[in-house]
Scaffold this active site. Structure first.
Site, PDB file in Angstrom:
ATOM      1  CB  CYS A 194      33.052  67.854  60.635  1.00  0.00           C
ATOM      2  SG  CYS A 194      34.435  66.724  60.624  1.00  0.00           S
ATOM      3  CB  SER A 252      38.204  68.964  67.277  1.00  0.00           C
ATOM      4  OG  SER A 252      37.118  69.121  66.390  1.00  0.00           O
TER       5      SER A 252
END
Length: 559
Positions: free
Chosen positions: A193, A469
């Site tokens: 990511c 996260s």
């Protein structure tokens, strides 16, 4: 070299191994060389790992050229966006420790002399560092790098946008066609990511620990810069074996202190604390990572503001010099005499390093925040602490008081968002989501992203013992310790209870009468241990508290 892999000729172990390896075409001269594992988590399940086979080939070529004999081995490849589909993402955290044990079986079982670990998504980097610390064989970590985003209707987008816009879709602010269009353009290439989530944070901290080649993180996946660091790692591992430099000589207490300073300065992922603690436990270093965060968070300024902490992207940090430049910026606060896998001290590695962009990695006197962007809070709701990415909290929302909304599952909470059942001023509580309570930590990050997409990020707080996260933003308090399944007070919260959050004073409290809490505690019934034959059941029986990094145990001082 006196290599443990060179077995005594004439023994059973020597004979059967030689028969196997000669059948593979390995020559007698090669059988005397350092035997090195290339730990590859390549997988076709996730874009995070699809490029690692090429990286493994580059590393193997350099190992051979430097006089070593490479053996590629495979492990599980947990991806936060793929492996999260089943069992409410309970497999994610347990897979970290599964990888550690997988590496031990293959490297120790074969008595290999060292390893190069190809680290990509969130759980592989800490797993590789944990294995390095446990086995204490010469190790170099190769960083897999970050993925590129794309353009959607003239706007730059990445996977973080997809994650958050699910909430906008649930709230009726975005139609399915719009969400689908985002998924078409958000990822343009392999790697992890693109924000400063857990993967990029742990990549940077691996370099801060001295376990990667300098300049390894962050780096664009598949780029020439990334491949050159991989080649350098192939050369370096042979030198490390020759010199006898092992991970426990690199990952010292001082190196962990350096990593915490860097983590605080970049406002790293909330999950980094448990991973650093786990690495320290496996390495046998007596250091309290949470205590260091608590003590140093008021002393270390936040010099970077990479999404979700600010407007910069991770490629901006890359261009500004990455981890090496951050370390150079912080050099006066670091232990510079610690060793790195280059065979040189950190001070020597940083001697000529300069920051390429002061607007991305600011001088200490002009930091984005005078204190760190990551902190530890305590209070009656988190007696042993909880982690907050304060750098991603909206300005002016550091103090928050609201009534508790208690949900048994993340899906229940998401449905409440879609139905307009969560209002501003409320505190969403997700308890029983920790390593034991899951079992296997429940990934509560989707709820936080959905709140952001629904426009509630600055109006609603989230408190959980589950996993968040590193890309999450908003008033989020995660990894509450002790977790509810260990008798933590988070399991005593009831609908409507008042929760007081004060991030300035670093506290999170449950405003409920002591007698009432005692009555609730007396009625608490401990859930029975699971008995089904499942990896999650085995994990539940073995996992240690979050404060110990949620490693598998029991762990004793003799180990």
């Amino acid at each position: 070299m006196n290599l443990r892999s060179n077995l005594t000729p004439g023994t059973t172990e020597w004979a059967v191994r030689r028969a196997q390896w000669r059948a593979m075409g390995i020559q007698d001269a090669d059988l005397e060389k350092p035997k090195i594992a290339i730990v590859n988590s390549s997988s076709q399940l996730s874009i995070c790992f699809t490029h690692l086979d090429e990286v493994a080939r580059e590393v193997a070529t350099e190992i051979r050229a430097a006089g070593g004999l490479p053996f590629e081995i495979r492990t599980a490849a947990p991806s936060d966006f793929i492996t999260s589909a089943g069992r409410q993402a309970r497999y994610l955290m347990p897979t970290r420790d599964l990888v550690v044990n997988d590496i031990e079986v293959q490297v120790e079982g074969a008595l290999l002399d060292g390893m190069v670990c190809l680290s990509s998504c969130d759980k592989t980097t800490p797993a590789h560092l944990m294995a390095a610390g446990r086995l204490d064989v010469p190790t170099v970590v190769v960083i897999g790098g970050y993925q590129a985003g794309g353009m959607c209707e003239g706007v730059r987008v990445d996977i973080d946008d997809v994650y958050e816009q699910v909430g906008a879709y649930a709230a009726g602010k975005l139609d399915l066609a719009g969400l689908t269009a985002l998924t078409e353009h958000a990822v343009d290439g392999p790697g992890v990511c693109a924000g400063l989530g857990t993967a990029n944070t742990m990549h940077i901290l691996a370099e801060a620990l001295g376990m990667t080649m300098p300049g390894s993180a962050p780096v664009r996946a598949g780029s020439e810069a990334m491949l050159e660091r991989a080649r350098a790692a192939g050369r370096a591992i042979v030198a490390l074996i020759a010199n006898g430099q092992r991970p426990r000589a690199t990952m010292t207490r001082e190196a962990f202190e350096n990593a915490v300073v860097v983590d605080l300065a970049i406002a790293g992922s909330v999950n980094s604390a448990r991973h650093l603690q786990a690495i320290a436990v496996e390495t046998g270093v007596d250091v309290d990572i949470y205590g260091l965060i608590e003590r140093l968070s008021l002393e270390v300024p936040m010099v970077c503001a990479v999404r979700p902490n600010g407007l910069h992207h991770v490629d901006d940090l890359d261009r500004a010099g990455g981890a090496r430049a951050v370390l150079a910026r912080l050099r006066d606060r670091l232990h510079l005499d610690v060793m790195t896998v280059t065979g040189r001290s950190l001070g020597d590695v940083l001697a000529d390093v300069e920051v390429e962009d002061d607007t991305v990695i600011r001088p200490l006197a002009k930091a984005f925040r005078p204190t760190s962007g990551l902190t530890l809070v305590r209070g009656s709701l988190a007696p042993d602490g909880a982690i907050v990415k304060i750098g991603a909290v909206p300005a002016g929302r550091e103090r928050f008081t609201g009534g508790a909304r208690v949900f048994a599952t993340e899906d229940d909470a998401k449905r409440a968002i879609a139905d307009g059942g969560i209002a501003g001023g409320e505190v969403v509580v997700l308890a029983g989501f920790g390593p034991k309570g899951g079992p296997g930590t429940v990934f509560a990050a989707g709820l936080v992203a959905a709140l952001n997409g629904a426009g509630l990020a600055s109006e609603v707080a989230v408190v959980t013992d589950g996993e968040l996260s590193g890309l999450n933003r908003g008033i989020t308090i995660g990894q509450v310790m002790p977790e509810a399944a260990e008798g933590g007070p988070l399991g005593l919260v009831r609908e409507g209870d008042t929760i007081v959050i004060d991030l300035i004073e670093r506290r999170v409290d449950l405003d409920v009468d002591a007698a009432e809490l005692a009555a609730r505690r007396s009625l608490r019934v401990e859930p029975p241990l699971p008995t089904s034959r499942s990896w999650l059941t085995f994990y539940r029986h073995l996992v240690q508290p979050l404060s110990a990094g949620a490693v598998l145990g029991p762990v004793t001082s003799d180990e």
